[in-house]
Enzyme design. Structure first.
Site, PDB file in Angstrom:
ATOM      1  CB  SER A 100      -1.197   0.171   1.335  1.00 48.67           C
ATOM      2  OG  SER A 100      -1.487  -1.330   1.198  1.00 48.67           O
ATOM      3  CE  LYS A 174      -4.925  -1.416   1.384  1.00 46.99           C
ATOM      4  NZ  LYS A 174      -6.016  -2.557   1.862  1.00 46.99           N
ATOM      5  CE  LYS A 243       1.230   1.925   4.810  1.00 47.04           C
ATOM      6  NZ  LYS A 243       1.404   0.799   3.735  1.00 47.04           N
TER       7      LYS A 243
HETATM    8  P1  NAD Z   1       4.533  -6.887   7.485  1.00 44.97           P
HETATM    9  O1  NAD Z   1       5.224  -5.799   8.325  1.00 44.97           O
HETATM   10  O2  NAD Z   1       4.005  -8.148   8.165  1.00 44.97           O
HETATM   11  O3  NAD Z   1       5.738  -7.524   6.357  1.00 44.97           O
HETATM   12  C1  NAD Z   1       6.583  -6.383   5.681  1.00 44.97           C
HETATM   13  C2  NAD Z   1       7.753  -7.334   5.438  1.00 44.97           C
HETATM   14  O4  NAD Z   1       8.803  -6.745   4.772  1.00 44.97           O
HETATM   15  C3  NAD Z   1       8.444  -7.865   6.773  1.00 44.97           C
HETATM   16  O5  NAD Z   1       8.433  -9.337   6.712  1.00 44.97           O
HETATM   17  C4  NAD Z   1       9.791  -6.928   6.607  1.00 44.97           C
HETATM   18  O6  NAD Z   1      10.912  -7.706   7.484  1.00 44.97           O
HETATM   19  C5  NAD Z   1      10.195  -7.023   5.263  1.00 44.97           C
HETATM   20  N1  NAD Z   1      10.778  -6.052   4.877  1.00 44.97           N
HETATM   21  C6  NAD Z   1      10.850  -4.579   5.350  1.00 44.97           C
HETATM   22  N2  NAD Z   1      11.968  -3.964   4.609  1.00 44.97           N
HETATM   23  C7  NAD Z   1      12.548  -4.664   3.904  1.00 44.97           C
HETATM   24  C8  NAD Z   1      13.481  -4.625   2.913  1.00 44.97           C
HETATM   25  N3  NAD Z   1      14.320  -3.468   2.722  1.00 44.97           N
HETATM   26  N4  NAD Z   1      14.021  -5.830   2.154  1.00 44.97           N
HETATM   27  C9  NAD Z   1      13.194  -6.894   2.117  1.00 44.97           C
HETATM   28  N5  NAD Z   1      12.097  -7.039   3.062  1.00 44.97           N
HETATM   29  C10 NAD Z   1      11.791  -6.011   3.882  1.00 44.97           C
HETATM   30  O7  NAD Z   1       3.503  -6.107   6.694  1.00 44.97           O
HETATM   31  P2  NAD Z   1       2.154  -6.713   5.875  1.00 44.97           P
HETATM   32  O8  NAD Z   1       0.966  -6.739   6.980  1.00 44.97           O
HETATM   33  O9  NAD Z   1       2.777  -7.934   5.236  1.00 44.97           O
HETATM   34  O10 NAD Z   1       2.011  -5.642   4.843  1.00 44.97           O
HETATM   35  C11 NAD Z   1       2.877  -5.415   3.554  1.00 44.97           C
HETATM   36  C12 NAD Z   1       2.184  -4.196   2.997  1.00 44.97           C
HETATM   37  O11 NAD Z   1       0.663  -4.950   2.451  1.00 44.97           O
HETATM   38  C13 NAD Z   1       1.970  -3.161   3.510  1.00 44.97           C
HETATM   39  O12 NAD Z   1       2.073  -1.953   2.733  1.00 44.97           O
HETATM   40  C14 NAD Z   1       0.420  -2.852   4.129  1.00 44.97           C
HETATM   41  O13 NAD Z   1       0.101  -1.633   4.280  1.00 44.97           O
HETATM   42  C15 NAD Z   1      -0.103  -3.909   2.951  1.00 44.97           C
HETATM   43  N6  NAD Z   1      -1.372  -4.336   3.283  1.00 44.97           N
HETATM   44  C16 NAD Z   1      -1.309  -5.269   4.630  1.00 44.97           C
HETATM   45  C17 NAD Z   1      -2.773  -6.012   4.894  1.00 44.97           C
HETATM   46  C18 NAD Z   1      -2.724  -6.720   6.152  1.00 44.97           C
HETATM   47  O14 NAD Z   1      -3.949  -7.130   6.624  1.00 44.97           O
HETATM   48  N7  NAD Z   1      -1.743  -7.013   6.945  1.00 44.97           N
HETATM   49  C19 NAD Z   1      -3.782  -5.837   4.086  1.00 44.97           C
HETATM   50  C20 NAD Z   1      -3.706  -5.153   2.865  1.00 44.97           C
HETATM   51  C21 NAD Z   1      -2.487  -4.515   2.726  1.00 44.97           C
END
Ligand code: NAD
Length: 303
Positions: A100, A174, A243
């Site tokens: 997102s 989104k 965010k």
């Molecule tokens: P999360 O924090 O669980 O996962 C993010 C991952 O990215 C982590 O495992 C982290 O270690 C990794 N990461 C961070 N920096 C990195 C880098 N430089 N290189 C490689 N890996 C890196 O977050 P999430 O809940 O999986 O969300 C991911 C995205 O999806 C976000 O943008 C969030 O807003 C969006 N999103 C989340 C949900 C939800 O329900 N969790 C739903 C829709 C959208």
């Protein structure tokens, strides 16, 4: 038409969402070359049958389709510049940002990649961890509609793709979706706190709302599944919701269409976030609102 057995993707960001999304791709016969800064996250992919790499650029170099599922635009931009410097972005390849992210930043990044002959599609998702596990995500695509259609093989295992509009449109949709979701969730929680004062059972009130015009995804899914059960474990961090609301508010400001309502929602969520423990689930906002209401009842009756 190529069979999925010969298809593969590079997938960077294997967190709460990336893990179940890669599991769906693997189950559909698509090879996954993954990287995450967290070794625990990478180990999950390996266990599920994917390949893990010691760096983002090595994972990216293994496939022509690179998917990013990262916390925000700043991380997306930094990973892309790392891939670019390592020569892992090749002409003819695609980068799909399913995070997102900020729509205006996305437009800039897409232009930079176009100069390298790399296609950029923004494809953020809604449906949460539950939707990611069951392959029922709503995928909001921004970019060339033909390219979005050609990527059908990629979307199908994860959910339903919508061609929303040009580059950045997916990320805009989104952010605005989550502005609505955050508003509904907060107001539903405040309404429950108020009805509790009147002796109305929260479960009864939510049931009534769900058969009335005040219903939303918050009353139909989040409240029954994560609040009434007191589990608060949706897998979506409160920080990420704040965010997303900020992205929507900043987009409105940048386009000269400020909304006092949206700004009030953003302020309320930020203030509550400051009071929550680090990494709190976003559904903890309901617990906070309910506890505050109970505290103020106690104060009112003892004063
Ligand atoms: P999360 O924090 O669980 O996962 C993010 C991952 O990215 C982590 O495992 C982290 O270690 C990794 N990461 C961070 N920096 C990195 C880098 N430089 N290189 C490689 N890996 C890196 O977050 P999430 O809940 O999986 O969300 C991911 C995205 O999806 C976000 O943008 C969030 O807003 C969006 N999103 C989340 C949900 C939800 O329900 N969790 C739903 C829709 C959208």
């Amino acid at each position: 038409m190529t069979d999925n057995n010969t298809r593969s993707v590079s997938f960077i960001g294997l967190g709460n969402m990336g893990t179940p999304m890669t599991e769906r791709l693997l189950a559909a016969g698509i090879g996954v070359h993954g990287f995450d800064l967290s070794q625990e996250a990478a180990a999950r992919l390996k266990e599920a049958g994917g390949y893990v790499y010691p760096s983002a650029s090595e994972a990216a170099a293994a496939s022509e389709t690179i998917i990013l599922m990262l916390p925000n635009s700043a991380v997306v931009a930094s990973v892309l510049s790392e891939l670019r410097e390592a020569g892992a972005l090749r002409a003819g390849g695609s980068v799909i940002d399913m995070s997102s992210s900020e729509p205006l930043r996305t437009i800039e990044l897409a232009e930079e990649l176009a100069d390298l002959g790399v296609l950029f599609v923004d494809a953020p998702v809604s449906g949460g961890v539950m939707g990611a596990k069951s392959g029922n995500l709503s995928i909001m695509c921004g970019g060339n509609a033909e390219s979005v259609k050609d990527l059908h093989w990629l979307w199908a295992p994860m959910g339903k793709a919508y061609a929303v509009g040009p580059t950045g449109a997916g990320h805009a949709a989104k952010a605005l979706n989550n502005l609505l979701s955050a508003s509904h969730f907060l107001l539903t929680s405040e309404a429950v706190a108020l009805t509790t004062r009147l002796g109305i059972d929260p479960g009864t009130f939510i049931d009534v709302i769900n058969h009335s015009s005040g219903r939303s995804g918050s009353s139909e899914v989040k409240w029954p599944k994560f609040v009434l059960t007191e589990t608060y474990n949706s897998g979506f961090d409160a920080r990420l919701m704040v965010k997303d609301v900020a992205i929507a508010v900043n987009l409105a400001k940048a386009l000269g269409l400020r909304s006092a309502t949206a700004e009030a929602v953003a302020d309320s969520w930020s203030q509550i976030l400051d009071e929550l423990p680090p990494n709190a689930d976003h559904t903890e906002v309901a617990r906070y609102v309910l506890e505050r209401a109970t505290l103020s009842t106690t104060r009112a009756t003892t004063e």
